[in-house]
Design an enzyme around this catalytic site. Structure first.
Site, mmCIF file in Angstrom:
data_model
loop_
_atom_site.group_PDB
_atom_site.id
_atom_site.type_symbol
_atom_site.label_atom_id
_atom_site.label_comp_id
_atom_site.label_asym_id
_atom_site.label_seq_id
_atom_site.Cartn_x
_atom_site.Cartn_y
_atom_site.Cartn_z
ATOM 1 N N HIS A 17 12.442 40.004 107.471
ATOM 2 C CA HIS A 17 11.523 41.077 107.087
ATOM 3 C C HIS A 17 10.332 40.501 106.321
ATOM 4 O O HIS A 17 9.190 40.916 106.501
ATOM 5 C CB HIS A 17 12.232 42.106 106.181
ATOM 6 C CG HIS A 17 13.338 42.865 106.856
ATOM 7 N ND1 HIS A 17 14.586 43.028 106.304
ATOM 8 C CD2 HIS A 17 13.375 43.523 108.053
ATOM 9 C CE1 HIS A 17 15.342 43.762 107.115
ATOM 10 N NE2 HIS A 17 14.629 44.065 108.184
ATOM 11 N N LYS A 41 22.937 57.080 107.893
ATOM 12 C CA LYS A 41 23.349 55.698 108.202
ATOM 13 C C LYS A 41 24.294 55.137 107.148
ATOM 14 O O LYS A 41 24.803 54.034 107.308
ATOM 15 C CB LYS A 41 22.115 54.799 108.320
ATOM 16 C CG LYS A 41 21.497 54.776 109.701
ATOM 17 C CD LYS A 41 20.562 53.572 109.810
ATOM 18 C CE LYS A 41 19.956 53.427 111.187
ATOM 19 N NZ LYS A 41 19.065 52.261 111.240
ATOM 20 N N ARG A 92 12.819 40.461 117.250
ATOM 21 C CA ARG A 92 13.553 39.192 117.163
ATOM 22 C C ARG A 92 13.853 38.627 118.537
ATOM 23 O O ARG A 92 13.789 37.433 118.763
ATOM 24 C CB ARG A 92 14.877 39.383 116.414
ATOM 25 C CG ARG A 92 14.723 39.540 114.931
ATOM 26 C CD ARG A 92 15.975 40.055 114.338
ATOM 27 N NE ARG A 92 16.351 41.310 114.987
ATOM 28 C CZ ARG A 92 17.342 42.093 114.604
ATOM 29 N NH1 ARG A 92 18.091 41.748 113.607
ATOM 30 N NH2 ARG A 92 17.596 43.220 115.236
ATOM 31 N N SER A 130 20.103 42.550 108.835
ATOM 32 C CA SER A 130 20.649 43.060 107.571
ATOM 33 C C SER A 130 22.160 43.198 107.680
ATOM 34 O O SER A 130 22.890 42.948 106.721
ATOM 35 C CB SER A 130 20.035 44.419 107.239
ATOM 36 O OG SER A 130 18.664 44.284 106.981
HETATM 37 O O1 PNS Z 1 15.182 49.149 110.097
HETATM 38 P P1 PNS Z 1 15.455 50.215 111.104
HETATM 39 O O2 PNS Z 1 16.694 50.984 110.724
HETATM 40 O O3 PNS Z 1 15.503 49.686 112.507
HETATM 41 O O4 PNS Z 1 14.201 51.241 111.023
HETATM 42 C C1 PNS Z 1 14.187 52.381 111.848
HETATM 43 C C2 PNS Z 1 13.033 53.320 111.473
HETATM 44 C C3 PNS Z 1 12.992 53.578 109.993
HETATM 45 C C4 PNS Z 1 11.712 52.708 111.900
HETATM 46 C C5 PNS Z 1 13.258 54.631 112.276
HETATM 47 O O5 PNS Z 1 14.601 55.024 112.155
HETATM 48 C C6 PNS Z 1 12.382 55.785 111.813
HETATM 49 O O6 PNS Z 1 11.183 55.726 111.882
HETATM 50 N N1 PNS Z 1 13.036 56.841 111.302
HETATM 51 C C7 PNS Z 1 12.365 58.020 110.791
HETATM 52 C C8 PNS Z 1 12.599 59.227 111.701
HETATM 53 C C9 PNS Z 1 11.598 59.268 112.829
HETATM 54 O O7 PNS Z 1 10.395 59.237 112.626
HETATM 55 N N2 PNS Z 1 12.107 59.364 114.076
HETATM 56 C C10 PNS Z 1 11.242 59.422 115.247
HETATM 57 C C11 PNS Z 1 11.193 58.100 115.982
HETATM 58 S S1 PNS Z 1 12.765 57.801 116.726
#
Ligand code: PNS
Length: 162
Positions: A17, A41, A92, A130
């Site tokens: 990150h 989560k 990645r 993570s």
């Molecule tokens: O580190 P991660 O868990 O892969 O991040 C995921 C993230 C935070 C980018 C994604 O879950 C997110 O944007 N969640 C907020 C809800 C949202 O906007 N959903 C619409 C797109 S699926």
């Protein structure tokens, strides 16, 4: 002013990150690291812990263009609130692509003003996640070189006693 948001669960923040964040810092005037408050989560680190750990790193590294915050709900709404026109994500491996392609397309559908920018992870970080840090830490293994040095001890101790 070009504002980007680097969203994620960051449970915990890793050197991968950090690598993506440094690319973003070199491109944007302001970068928000935005921690998702993802109750569903069931994260190991609370939202406040994740924000505090990243904030400490940002202060230590004097990253003056970086702000650390958290968000609930839709990412595009958060982008609108902070005035960000760019979402920053790291890739990645090919396996990340499908998921990223999907959320990138959904976000574009929800807000055509917001663009997603992807950075390739350095090859030495391509294996890192993570969840692997959480697993190694939970079994008392060394997380040296996997999370930023300034948060290593706090993260290791927290994972041991989870
Ligand atoms: O580190 P991660 O868990 O892969 O991040 C995921 C993230 C935070 C980018 C994604 O879950 C997110 O944007 N969640 C907020 C809800 C949202 O906007 N959903 C619409 C797109 S699926």
């Amino acid at each position: 002013m070009k504002i980007g948001v680097y969203p994620g669960s960051f449970d915990p923040f890793t050197v991968g990150h950090h690598d993506v964040l440094m690319h973003a810092v070199s491109l944007f005037d302001q970068v928000y690291v935005s921690v998702l408050r993802n109750v569903a989560k069931n994260p190991v680190f609370s939202t406040q812990e994740r924000v505090d750990l990243i904030r400490r790193m940002v202060e230590e590294e004097q990253l003056s263009s970086v702000k650390v915050t958290y968000f609930d709900g839709l990412l595009v709404d958060h982008c609108r609130e902070i005035g960000a026109k760019y979402i920053i994500r790291g890739l990645r491996a090919v396996t990340d692509f499908e998921y990223e392609f999907q959320i990138g397309a959904i976000n574009r559908h929800l807000s055509s003003e917001v663009h997603t920018v992807y950075f390739m992870a350095s090859p030495e970080h391509s294996f890192l996640s993570s969840s692997s840090v959480r697993e190694i830490g939970a079994y008392g293994g060394s997380i040296d070189g996997l999370v930023p040095e300034c948060m290593k001890n706090t993260v290791a101790e927290r994972l041991r006693r989870q």
